[in-house]
Structure formats: C-alpha cells, structure tokens
Design a protein around this motif. Structure first.
Motif, mmCIF file in Angstrom:
data_model
loop_
_atom_site.group_PDB
_atom_site.id
_atom_site.type_symbol
_atom_site.label_atom_id
_atom_site.label_comp_id
_atom_site.label_asym_id
_atom_site.label_seq_id
_atom_site.Cartn_x
_atom_site.Cartn_y
_atom_site.Cartn_z
ATOM 1 N N ILE A 32 -18.305 -9.961 -1.098
ATOM 2 C CA ILE A 32 -17.822 -8.787 -1.835
ATOM 3 C C ILE A 32 -17.503 -9.222 -3.260
ATOM 4 C CG2 ILE A 32 -16.120 -6.935 -1.901
ATOM 5 C CD1 ILE A 32 -15.645 -7.391 1.060
ATOM 6 N N PRO A 33 -18.386 -8.939 -4.219
ATOM 7 C CA PRO A 33 -18.142 -9.397 -5.591
ATOM 8 C C PRO A 33 -16.979 -8.653 -6.236
ATOM 9 C CG PRO A 33 -20.062 -7.955 -5.519
ATOM 10 C CD PRO A 33 -19.647 -8.186 -4.080
ATOM 11 N N LYS A 34 -16.231 -9.372 -7.073
ATOM 12 C CA LYS A 34 -15.117 -8.778 -7.800
ATOM 13 C C LYS A 34 -15.091 -9.356 -9.200
ATOM 14 C CE LYS A 34 -10.156 -7.801 -7.558
ATOM 15 N NZ LYS A 34 -8.926 -7.919 -6.730
ATOM 16 N N ILE A 35 -15.043 -8.490 -10.190
ATOM 17 C CA ILE A 35 -15.015 -8.902 -11.589
ATOM 18 C C ILE A 35 -13.710 -8.431 -12.203
ATOM 19 C CG2 ILE A 35 -16.137 -8.686 -13.835
ATOM 20 C CD1 ILE A 35 -18.748 -8.107 -12.361
ATOM 21 N N ILE A 36 -12.997 -9.347 -12.850
ATOM 22 C CA ILE A 36 -11.758 -9.002 -13.544
ATOM 23 C C ILE A 36 -11.948 -9.295 -15.022
ATOM 24 C CG2 ILE A 36 -9.297 -9.492 -13.787
ATOM 25 C CD1 ILE A 36 -9.189 -10.164 -10.867
ATOM 26 N N LEU A 37 -11.816 -8.271 -15.850
ATOM 27 C CA LEU A 37 -11.971 -8.399 -17.288
ATOM 28 C C LEU A 37 -10.592 -8.500 -17.938
ATOM 29 C CD1 LEU A 37 -14.721 -5.661 -17.861
ATOM 30 C CD2 LEU A 37 -15.052 -8.106 -17.467
ATOM 31 N N LEU A 38 -10.405 -9.484 -18.798
ATOM 32 C CA LEU A 38 -9.150 -9.682 -19.509
ATOM 33 C C LEU A 38 -9.408 -9.611 -21.005
ATOM 34 C CD1 LEU A 38 -7.534 -12.679 -17.585
ATOM 35 C CD2 LEU A 38 -6.757 -10.322 -17.570
ATOM 36 N N ALA A 81 3.476 -14.000 -21.762
ATOM 37 C CA ALA A 81 2.304 -13.141 -21.622
ATOM 38 C C ALA A 81 2.627 -11.959 -20.720
ATOM 39 C CB ALA A 81 1.122 -13.925 -21.056
ATOM 40 N N VAL A 82 2.101 -10.798 -21.091
ATOM 41 C CA VAL A 82 2.262 -9.583 -20.292
ATOM 42 C C VAL A 82 0.875 -9.082 -19.919
ATOM 43 C CG1 VAL A 82 3.072 -7.194 -20.270
ATOM 44 C CG2 VAL A 82 4.425 -8.959 -21.422
ATOM 45 N N PHE A 83 0.663 -8.844 -18.627
ATOM 46 C CA PHE A 83 -0.612 -8.332 -18.130
ATOM 47 C C PHE A 83 -0.416 -6.897 -17.632
ATOM 48 C CE2 PHE A 83 -0.782 -12.900 -17.815
ATOM 49 C CZ PHE A 83 -2.084 -13.230 -18.187
ATOM 50 N N ARG A 84 -1.356 -6.017 -17.966
ATOM 51 C CA ARG A 84 -1.314 -4.628 -17.490
ATOM 52 C C ARG A 84 -2.701 -4.234 -16.999
ATOM 53 N NH1 ARG A 84 1.680 -4.334 -22.314
ATOM 54 N NH2 ARG A 84 3.874 -3.760 -22.044
ATOM 55 N N ARG A 85 -2.732 -3.611 -15.841
ATOM 56 C CA ARG A 85 -4.019 -3.152 -15.329
ATOM 57 C C ARG A 85 -4.308 -1.761 -15.870
ATOM 58 N NH1 ARG A 85 -5.399 -2.267 -9.003
ATOM 59 N NH2 ARG A 85 -4.771 -0.137 -9.455
ATOM 60 N N LEU A 86 -5.450 -1.638 -16.540
ATOM 61 C CA LEU A 86 -5.857 -0.349 -17.090
ATOM 62 C C LEU A 86 -6.842 0.376 -16.192
ATOM 63 C CD1 LEU A 86 -6.375 -1.191 -20.874
ATOM 64 C CD2 LEU A 86 -4.322 -0.365 -19.734
ATOM 65 N N TYR A 87 -7.650 -0.393 -15.474
ATOM 66 C CA TYR A 87 -8.670 0.210 -14.623
ATOM 67 C C TYR A 87 -8.869 -0.657 -13.377
ATOM 68 C CZ TYR A 87 -13.107 2.284 -13.197
ATOM 69 O OH TYR A 87 -14.086 2.921 -12.485
ATOM 70 N N PRO A 88 -8.985 -0.042 -12.191
ATOM 71 C CA PRO A 88 -8.848 1.397 -11.934
ATOM 72 C C PRO A 88 -7.401 1.861 -12.043
ATOM 73 C CG PRO A 88 -9.121 0.208 -9.875
ATOM 74 C CD PRO A 88 -9.306 -0.793 -10.967
ATOM 75 N N VAL A 89 -7.222 3.106 -12.413
ATOM 76 C CA VAL A 89 -5.884 3.674 -12.547
ATOM 77 C C VAL A 89 -5.265 3.820 -11.165
ATOM 78 C CG1 VAL A 89 -4.551 5.653 -13.348
ATOM 79 C CG2 VAL A 89 -6.568 4.882 -14.629
ATOM 80 N N VAL A 90 -3.995 3.465 -11.042
ATOM 81 C CA VAL A 90 -3.305 3.564 -9.761
ATOM 82 C C VAL A 90 -3.138 5.034 -9.374
ATOM 83 C CG1 VAL A 90 -1.173 3.074 -8.511
ATOM 84 C CG2 VAL A 90 -2.083 1.412 -10.144
ATOM 85 N N ASP A 91 -3.554 5.361 -8.148
ATOM 86 C CA ASP A 91 -3.399 6.722 -7.626
ATOM 87 C C ASP A 91 -1.959 6.910 -7.149
ATOM 88 O OD1 ASP A 91 -3.479 9.146 -6.371
ATOM 89 O OD2 ASP A 91 -5.184 8.680 -5.069
ATOM 90 N N PRO A 92 -1.193 7.847 -7.748
ATOM 91 C CA PRO A 92 0.206 8.037 -7.331
ATOM 92 C C PRO A 92 0.353 8.350 -5.848
ATOM 93 C CG PRO A 92 -0.233 9.204 -9.381
ATOM 94 C CD PRO A 92 -1.551 8.733 -8.858
ATOM 95 N N SER A 93 -0.665 8.981 -5.244
ATOM 96 C CA SER A 93 -0.558 9.346 -3.830
ATOM 97 C C SER A 93 -0.500 8.115 -2.941
ATOM 98 C CB SER A 93 -1.747 10.224 -3.423
ATOM 99 O OG SER A 93 -2.966 9.494 -3.521
ATOM 100 N N LEU A 94 -1.023 6.978 -3.452
ATOM 101 C CA LEU A 94 -0.995 5.763 -2.651
ATOM 102 C C LEU A 94 0.393 5.170 -2.549
ATOM 103 C CD1 LEU A 94 -4.245 4.023 -3.982
ATOM 104 C CD2 LEU A 94 -3.970 5.394 -1.905
ATOM 105 N N ARG A 95 1.310 5.619 -3.408
ATOM 106 C CA ARG A 95 2.667 5.096 -3.391
ATOM 107 C C ARG A 95 3.598 5.912 -2.492
ATOM 108 N NH1 ARG A 95 3.608 1.315 -7.354
ATOM 109 N NH2 ARG A 95 1.960 1.076 -8.904
ATOM 110 N N ILE A 96 3.069 6.989 -1.908
ATOM 111 C CA ILE A 96 3.873 7.822 -1.018
ATOM 112 C C ILE A 96 3.818 7.243 0.387
ATOM 113 C CG2 ILE A 96 4.169 10.129 -0.025
ATOM 114 C CD1 ILE A 96 2.851 11.245 -2.553
ATOM 115 N N LEU A 97 4.987 6.971 0.964
ATOM 116 C CA LEU A 97 5.049 6.358 2.281
ATOM 117 C C LEU A 97 4.747 7.378 3.374
ATOM 118 C CD1 LEU A 97 8.212 4.087 1.950
ATOM 119 C CD2 LEU A 97 5.806 3.424 1.796
#
Length: 240
Positions: A32-38, A81-97
């Motif tokens: 499963i390939p995964k690319i992280i751009l910084l 250093a501060v890292f922030r994820r811009l993409y993919p955007v976090v879906d707020p519904s995923l944070r609902i228990l």
C-alpha cells in the motif's frame, strides 16, 4: 541522500530503512503506497495534482503537511518545528464517538501497544549493539514467566525441556536482528528479540501472540536485554 544531504548508495539506503523499521518488514503494508509531502507551503497546482492522484486510485495515500521552523526568545539557539496536516482534511464526523468507533479505538489501541513493545525491544537491541555490551557468540536464555500467562509459560517450558536449544539464542553482530536461534534449521537466519520470542511461543503452544516484550524475556545471566541496555546507556560507553 542521507539526513545531511550527502549522496549514499542503494545498499546504504536499504540499511538505513531497515534500521528505521521496527521488527521485520511487513510485505502487506509495503503493498500500500503512501506519499507524505512536506513543505513550508503548497501551490494550487500541487493541491490539484494531489487531489487528482488521490481520486485516481484508492490504493494510493497522499498526505500534505506544512512545516514551520522557528526559535524562541528564551532559547534562540534551539530550533522548534511545527507540523500541520493540510490534506486530506480531517472529517469532523470521524471525531464523534459511536459504539462502532469505540470498537475501532480498542483495535487501534491494541496495535499501538504492540508497536510500543516492538519499539522498546528494538531500542534495547540497538543500544546493546552500538555499545558492544554483549560479546558476540554469547548464549541467551528465554524466560517468559511473568510476561505471559502462567499456563502458556508452563507449556513453553515443557516444550523446551525436550530440547534445551529451543530456549536458547546466540548473540550475533547484527544491529537490527541480533539473535540466532540455536534450534533453527536455517543456521544463518537471524531474528529480532520480539520476533524470535513470538515464533517460539507459537511453535510451543500453537498460539500466535500479538504482543511479546522481546527485551524482557531474553536473559544473559540474571539480566534481561532491557536491563542490560539501561546499564549500557547509563554507563555512557562510547558506541563503535
């Protein structure tokens, strides 16, 4: 290139990757390939390309993270250093228990616990190797009591009694996989402490264990690998 930007060979790159990965390579994960751009920031063209590639196939994962380096007034010589994820955007519904998310959380917690066990064992092996704390050819003993259930420990001990080599490993000069099992049919095969402990437990009981503290169950004399690594680190002996 290495972390300082100097060119390295393919063999050196592979050794760096092998040392970085805890335990053994997982062929399933590698499919499963995964690319992280910084970057400090991304252009609209980059966003568009990443979105297009992501929608093109479900098997490719791409993340975009910004990184900002700064210094504080109190410690101008120390960089932060501060890292922030811009993409993919976090879906707020995923944070609902929900009941389903709780079950997933438990499954993730088990995976994290296993990774922590593997990481601790790997760090112990690396410290011992770097400080030449164990002589090559030394014999280590497997002692699982206190680390797994008593009934499984007794099964393993009975299995080892019939062939003592089953509970012994030889320390070899290999930073990632420093153990050679004395009962192994493949003489040249080497193991990480965790992988070998899990293999022996499965061979003896028929039960595959997800989490085994490899640094806790392998002993040289009266001390296990974790204790020996702590002593070597505290002593501050220069690494080779």
């Amino acid at each position: 290139m290495n972390p300082t930007g100097e060119p390295i060979s393919a063999d050196q790159a592979m050794r760096m990757l092998t040392d970085h990965v805890v335990d053994e390579w997982d062929e399933v994960v590698l499919t499963i390939p995964k690319i992280i751009l910084l970057a400090e920031d991304f252009t609209a063209q980059t966003y568009t390309t990443v979105e297009w590639l992501t929608n093109l196939t479900d098997s490719l994962v791409i993340e975009m993270h910004t990184v900002n380096v700064f210094v504080t007034a109190d410690s101008p010589s120390q960089r932060c250093a501060v890292f922030r994820r811009l993409y993919p955007v976090v879906d707020p519904s995923l944070r609902i228990l929900t009941p389903d998310s709780a079950a997933k959380a438990n499954a993730v917690a088990e995976i994290i616990a296993e990774k922590k066990v593997q990481s601790r064992a790997a760090r112990s092996a690396h410290i011992l190797f770097d400080h030449s704390a164990i002589a090559e050819g030394s014999t280590l003993q497997l002692r699982v009591r206190g680390s797994i259930s008593l009934d499984l420990a007794e099964q393993i001990e009975q299995w080892i009694v019939t062939d003592p080599a089953r509970g012994e490993a030889v320390w070899v000069r290999n930073r990632q996989s420093p153990l050679r099992w004395r009962a192994d049919q493949e003489y040249d095969r080497v193991w990480t402490p965790t992988a070998l402990a899990k293999h022996i437990i499965e061979q003896a009981t028929g039960i595959a264990r997800d989490a085994v503290p490899g640094g806790d169950v392998w002993y040289l004399g009266e001390h296990n690998l974790l204790e020996l690594a702590r002593r070597a680190y505290a002593a501050g002996a220069p690494a080779d």
